[in-house]
Design a protein around this motif. Structure first.
Motif, PDB file in Angstrom:
ATOM      1  N   LYS A   1      -6.302  -5.939  -6.311  1.00 30.15           N
ATOM      2  CA  LYS A   1      -6.734  -5.246  -5.094  1.00 30.15           C
ATOM      3  C   LYS A   1      -5.680  -5.412  -3.991  1.00 30.15           C
ATOM      4  CE  LYS A   1     -10.695  -4.509  -2.146  1.00 30.15           C
ATOM      5  NZ  LYS A   1     -12.031  -4.871  -1.764  1.00 30.15           N
ATOM      6  N   ALA A   2      -5.122  -6.605  -3.879  1.00 32.29           N
ATOM      7  CA  ALA A   2      -4.084  -6.853  -2.862  1.00 32.29           C
ATOM      8  C   ALA A   2      -2.858  -5.978  -3.140  1.00 32.29           C
ATOM      9  CB  ALA A   2      -3.706  -8.330  -2.842  1.00 32.29           C
ATOM     10  N   VAL A   3      -2.513  -5.839  -4.394  1.00 31.47           N
ATOM     11  CA  VAL A   3      -1.356  -5.004  -4.746  1.00 31.47           C
ATOM     12  C   VAL A   3      -1.642  -3.546  -4.371  1.00 31.47           C
ATOM     13  CG1 VAL A   3      -0.005  -4.112  -6.686  1.00 31.47           C
ATOM     14  CG2 VAL A   3      -0.530  -6.557  -6.551  1.00 31.47           C
ATOM     15  N   ALA A   4      -2.830  -3.083  -4.742  1.00 31.25           N
ATOM     16  CA  ALA A   4      -3.153  -1.661  -4.511  1.00 31.25           C
ATOM     17  C   ALA A   4      -3.354  -1.334  -3.038  1.00 31.25           C
ATOM     18  CB  ALA A   4      -4.411  -1.298  -5.313  1.00 31.25           C
ATOM     19  N   THR A   5      -3.938  -2.261  -2.278  1.00 37.11           N
ATOM     20  CA  THR A   5      -4.265  -1.941  -0.878  1.00 37.11           C
ATOM     21  C   THR A   5      -3.214  -2.425   0.110  1.00 37.11           C
ATOM     22  OG1 THR A   5      -5.542  -3.981  -0.587  1.00 37.11           O
ATOM     23  CG2 THR A   5      -6.760  -2.048  -1.339  1.00 37.11           C
ATOM     24  N   ILE A   6      -2.290  -3.284  -0.346  1.00 35.73           N
ATOM     25  CA  ILE A   6      -1.316  -3.858   0.593  1.00 35.73           C
ATOM     26  C   ILE A   6       0.126  -3.596   0.133  1.00 35.73           C
ATOM     27  CG2 ILE A   6      -0.479  -6.041   1.589  1.00 35.73           C
ATOM     28  CD1 ILE A   6      -3.572  -6.924   1.330  1.00 35.73           C
ATOM     29  N   VAL A   7       0.484  -4.094  -1.048  1.00 37.69           N
ATOM     30  CA  VAL A   7       1.898  -4.010  -1.466  1.00 37.69           C
ATOM     31  C   VAL A   7       2.328  -2.546  -1.637  1.00 37.69           C
ATOM     32  CG1 VAL A   7       3.570  -4.638  -3.257  1.00 37.69           C
ATOM     33  CG2 VAL A   7       1.819  -6.289  -2.557  1.00 37.69           C
ATOM     34  N   GLU A   8       1.545  -1.785  -2.370  1.00 38.38           N
ATOM     35  CA  GLU A   8       1.941  -0.380  -2.622  1.00 38.38           C
ATOM     36  C   GLU A   8       2.023   0.423  -1.332  1.00 38.38           C
ATOM     37  OE1 GLU A   8      -0.170   1.640  -5.709  1.00 38.38           O
ATOM     38  OE2 GLU A   8       0.547   0.223  -7.229  1.00 38.38           O
ATOM     39  N   PRO A   9       0.953   0.420  -0.498  1.00 36.39           N
ATOM     40  CA  PRO A   9       1.054   1.254   0.715  1.00 36.39           C
ATOM     41  C   PRO A   9       2.129   0.792   1.693  1.00 36.39           C
ATOM     42  CG  PRO A   9      -1.065   0.094   0.631  1.00 36.39           C
ATOM     43  CD  PRO A   9      -0.413  -0.116  -0.685  1.00 36.39           C
ATOM     44  N   VAL A  10       2.397  -0.499   1.787  1.00 35.37           N
ATOM     45  CA  VAL A  10       3.420  -0.897   2.769  1.00 35.37           C
ATOM     46  C   VAL A  10       4.799  -0.435   2.289  1.00 35.37           C
ATOM     47  CG1 VAL A  10       3.969  -3.290   2.011  1.00 35.37           C
ATOM     48  CG2 VAL A  10       4.139  -2.669   4.403  1.00 35.37           C
ATOM     49  N   LEU A  11       5.053  -0.526   0.990  1.00 41.00           N
ATOM     50  CA  LEU A  11       6.369  -0.086   0.499  1.00 41.00           C
ATOM     51  C   LEU A  11       6.520   1.429   0.637  1.00 41.00           C
ATOM     52  CD1 LEU A  11       6.864  -2.401  -2.610  1.00 41.00           C
ATOM     53  CD2 LEU A  11       7.950  -2.595  -0.360  1.00 41.00           C
ATOM     54  N   LYS A  12       5.454   2.160   0.337  1.00 44.73           N
ATOM     55  CA  LYS A  12       5.499   3.620   0.503  1.00 44.73           C
ATOM     56  C   LYS A  12       5.664   3.976   1.982  1.00 44.73           C
ATOM     57  CE  LYS A  12       3.436   5.461  -3.623  1.00 44.73           C
ATOM     58  NZ  LYS A  12       2.275   4.833  -4.287  1.00 44.73           N
TER      59      LYS A  12
END
Ligand code: AMP
Ligand code: GLY
Length: 421
Positions: free
Chosen positions: A245-256
């Motif tokens: 969930k942290a990857v999907a809601t935090i890591v992915e959107p911040v990099l995008k």
């Protein structure tokens, strides 16, 4: 190939030591490093982290394949941009990408814009407005200097008065200079903290094992905040679903989001997270590896670290492999008095061999160049890997009990949150 690591702490010791394990790496230089690193075959370069042009000259003269930048201040000062302009490769974000760390307000704006879960907040340059916001929100509440403040710019205030005082010190008394010219005031989040690191390159990312730092100086999370007194990885009681969930809601959107902002992110992304009742939320982003987390994460890397970084720098897919079993745990030994004033020049125990690794931070040879003496707040760290957290604790604390740590101190409860759960 020959590599250069910029920085001088335990984090840089762990990075440089791991790089030297790679079969294609002949030599690893560390600028400025610390004397303890030489015991592991690393070469010190007497150039400070802010002397960018001297570092560039050194890298050119010694045919350095690429440079790994450890500390936040070097990144915030644009060291990677300068290396790139000089035609050199450096692993770390550009100054604009590193703003995720060097401006808490910028990080908040990004999180709002891209829907990343974080604490509700306001940003203020005016003290009276900050005070009114604090009074309206009530306590507990968190006051943060906008800029880099050596980890000391965050006050978790239990009362409105304490929060107002913190805002006053930052905005009116200039306690942190320019770094405190604006403050972010945010909602207090309740929950367990952990750190999630990723190698990042644009929208590509490679997640590392979860880690948990211990930021307070004394046992039971008491005493002042420090750079970190010990850590372990992975955090066994965090379910994979939470990490996903942290990857999907935090890591992915911040990099995008950073790509959309024209600031593509290359380097280590460090997400400081709190597990709230609503799921993981961001308390901070850092644009670099953590210290002491690096010292317990990198020993778990099973692939060729130097090759992995080379691939990322060449925009190829790295083959990154982690040890799956067991737990890696480390305890920091610091000078009495740290994080405030402390003595230097205390004789250090011999470097450990075998199952326990010693990473040095504030260590310096005596005049004869033989014995290592303490020379900083955090002095060294012992790290080991075992089947369980409690087995790792037993190994480290048994070793520490044998060492002469007069003039030094360490926490006796690193990892105990995991043992209890
Ligand atoms: P930082 O320097 O941002 O890592 O903050 C230092 C420490 O303050 C963190 O490790 C947390 O324990 C605490 N902290 C920061 N922000 C919050 C928040 N919004 N709610 C609760 N604790 C916080
Ligand atoms: N361990 C905390 C930090 O590196 O910021």
């Amino acid at each position: 190939m020959k590599l250069l690591v910029v920085g001088s702490g335990g984090r840089e010791h762990a990075i440089a030591k791991k790089l030297l394990e790679s079969p294609n790496v002949e030599q690893v230089f560390v600028a400025p490093g610390n004397d303890g690193m030489t015991l592991d075959g690393l070469f010190l370069v007497n150039i400070g982290i802010s002397e960018h042009s001297s570092l560039i000259d050194f890298a050119k003269e010694h045919q350095i394949a690429w440079t790994f930048v450890g500390p936040d201040d070097a990144l915030a000062a644009g060291i990677v941009d300068e290396f790139n302009q000089a035609g050199l490769k450096a692993f770390g974000p550009s100054k604009l990408a590193a703003e995720l760390e060097w401006s808490k307000d910028f990080a908040k704006q990004i999180m709002v814009k891209y829907g990343i879960p974080t604490a509700a907040f306001g940003t203020f340059a005016d003290f009276e407005e900050a005070k009114a916001y604090i009074e309206e929100q009530g306590a507990p509440i968190v006051v943060k200097a906008d800029g880099l403040a050596l980890g000391k710019g965050v006050v978790v205030a239990e009362t409105v008065e304490e929060a107002v005082e913190a805002a006053r010190e930052m905005l009116l008394d200039n306690r942190f200079g320019d770094a405190g010219a604006r403050v972010v005031i945010e909602e207090f989040l309740e929950g367990e903290e952990f750190s999630l690191f990723a190698f990042a390159n644009g929208d590509q990312y490679y997640i590392m094992p979860t880690a948990q730092d211990h930021k307070r100086a004394y046992d039971g999370d008491k005493g002042p905040n420090t750079g970190g007194m010990g850590a372990y990885a992975p955090v066994p009681h965090l379910p994979q679903s939470l990490v996903d969930k942290a990857v999907a809601t935090i890591v992915e959107p911040v990099l995008k989001g950073m790509i959309a902002e024209g600031r593509p992110y290359l380097g280590i992304l460090y997400c400081g997270l709190i597990v709230t009742a609503e799921g993981p939320k961001v308390i901070e982003f850092n644009a670099r590896f953590g210290d002491p987390e690096t010292q317990i994460i990198l020993p778990r890397l099973r692939s060729d670290f130097a090759q992995n970084i080379t691939d990322i720098l060449n925009k190829q897919t790295p083959d990154i492999q982690w040890q799956e079993d067991g737990v890696t745990l480390g305890v920091v030994v610091a000078s009495n008095g740290y994080p405030l004033d402390y003595d230097k020049g205390v004789a250090l125990p011999a470097k450990t061999d075998g199952a326990i690794t010693t990473y040095y931070a504030g260590a310096k040879f005596d005049e004869n160049g033989k014995a290592l003496l303490s020379n900083g707040g955090r002095v060294y760290m012992l790290v080991t890997t075992a089947d369980t957290v409690s087995a790792a604790q037993d190994n480290i604390y048994t070793e520490l009990a044998k060492q002469d740590t007069q003039g030094l101190f360490y926490r006796k409860d690193i990892g105990s949150k995991a043992v209890k759960s």
